[in-house]
Design a protein around this motif. Structure first.
Motif, PDB file in Angstrom:
ATOM      1  N   GLN A   2       0.838  -1.194   0.000  1.00  0.00           N
ATOM      2  CA  GLN A   2       0.000   0.000   0.000  1.00  0.00           C
ATOM      3  C   GLN A   2       0.880   1.255   0.000  1.00  0.00           C
ATOM      4  N   THR A   4      -0.303   4.189   1.384  1.00  0.00           N
ATOM      5  CA  THR A   4      -0.613   4.771   2.687  1.00  0.00           C
ATOM      6  C   THR A   4      -1.613   3.867   3.389  1.00  0.00           C
ATOM      7  N   LYS A   5      -1.680   4.036   4.684  1.00  0.00           N
ATOM      8  CA  LYS A   5      -2.687   3.318   5.460  1.00  0.00           C
ATOM      9  C   LYS A   5      -3.205   4.282   6.512  1.00  0.00           C
ATOM     10  N   HIS A   6      -4.515   4.320   6.672  1.00  0.00           N
ATOM     11  CA  HIS A   6      -5.132   5.155   7.684  1.00  0.00           C
ATOM     12  C   HIS A   6      -5.423   4.305   8.912  1.00  0.00           C
ATOM     13  N   VAL A   7      -4.968   4.787  10.062  1.00  0.00           N
ATOM     14  CA  VAL A   7      -5.087   4.040  11.302  1.00  0.00           C
ATOM     15  C   VAL A   7      -5.847   4.889  12.306  1.00  0.00           C
ATOM     16  N   THR A  18      -7.575   9.768  13.284  1.00  0.00           N
ATOM     17  CA  THR A  18      -7.162   8.896  12.192  1.00  0.00           C
ATOM     18  C   THR A  18      -5.843   9.433  11.665  1.00  0.00           C
ATOM     19  N   GLN A  20      -2.486   9.035   9.126  1.00  0.00           N
ATOM     20  CA  GLN A  20      -2.030   8.487   7.853  1.00  0.00           C
ATOM     21  C   GLN A  20      -0.590   8.009   8.012  1.00  0.00           C
ATOM     22  N   GLU A  23       3.864   5.801   2.856  1.00  0.00           N
ATOM     23  CA  GLU A  23       4.933   5.035   2.237  1.00  0.00           C
ATOM     24  C   GLU A  23       6.161   5.928   2.151  1.00  0.00           C
ATOM     25  N   ALA A  68       1.279  -0.746  11.259  1.00  0.00           N
ATOM     26  CA  ALA A  68       0.866  -0.221   9.954  1.00  0.00           C
ATOM     27  C   ALA A  68       2.090   0.170   9.133  1.00  0.00           C
ATOM     28  N   GLU A  71       3.422  -2.825   7.460  1.00  0.00           N
ATOM     29  CA  GLU A  71       2.582  -3.192   6.314  1.00  0.00           C
ATOM     30  C   GLU A  71       2.887  -2.320   5.103  1.00  0.00           C
ATOM     31  N   VAL A  72       3.058  -1.027   5.348  1.00  0.00           N
ATOM     32  CA  VAL A  72       3.248  -0.071   4.255  1.00  0.00           C
ATOM     33  C   VAL A  72       4.695  -0.061   3.744  1.00  0.00           C
TER      34      VAL A  72
END
Length: 106
Positions: A2, A4-7, A18, A20, A23, A68, A71-72
């Motif tokens: 991904q 970006t990922k929003h957490v 939330t 961001q 990457e 996160a 993951e990114v």
């Protein structure tokens, strides 16, 4: 992977936010490597948040952001490290094997 990922996290005051997790680019990899053992700095780098914000995070929220980030950015960072090690091996043939050998005491 991904970009970006929003957490969704909970801040120390109980409010939610939330965040961001971005990457990181190629230009960030040396810095990422230099702070690899400092999750506070990694969280600041991948979120763009200031140090005091990161330091005030509850542990569970910091863990969500750190996970996160993996993951990114984890796959690209791993590939970057492999390429870096292979370049090092080309410049110094046999260095990987030598570094893997146990040190002997003199």
């Amino acid at each position: 992977m991904q970009s970006t990922k929003h957490v969704s996290i909970t801040l120390a005051d109980g409010s939610t936010e939330t965040v961001q997790v971005k990457e990181l680019g190629l230009k960030d990899m040396k810095n990422y490597l230099s702070i690899i053992d400092d999750e506070e700095k990694i969280i600041a780098l991948c979120t763009g948040k200031p140090d005091n914000w990161v330091q005030a995070l509850p542990l569970d929220s910091a863990v969500k952001i750190a996970e996160a980030d993996l993951e990114v950015n984890g796959e690209f960072f791993q590939g970057w490290m492999v390429r870096r090690i292979l370049r090092l091996e080309r410049m110094h043939p046999g260095i990987i094997e030598r570094l893997q050998q146990p040190k002997t005491q003199k």
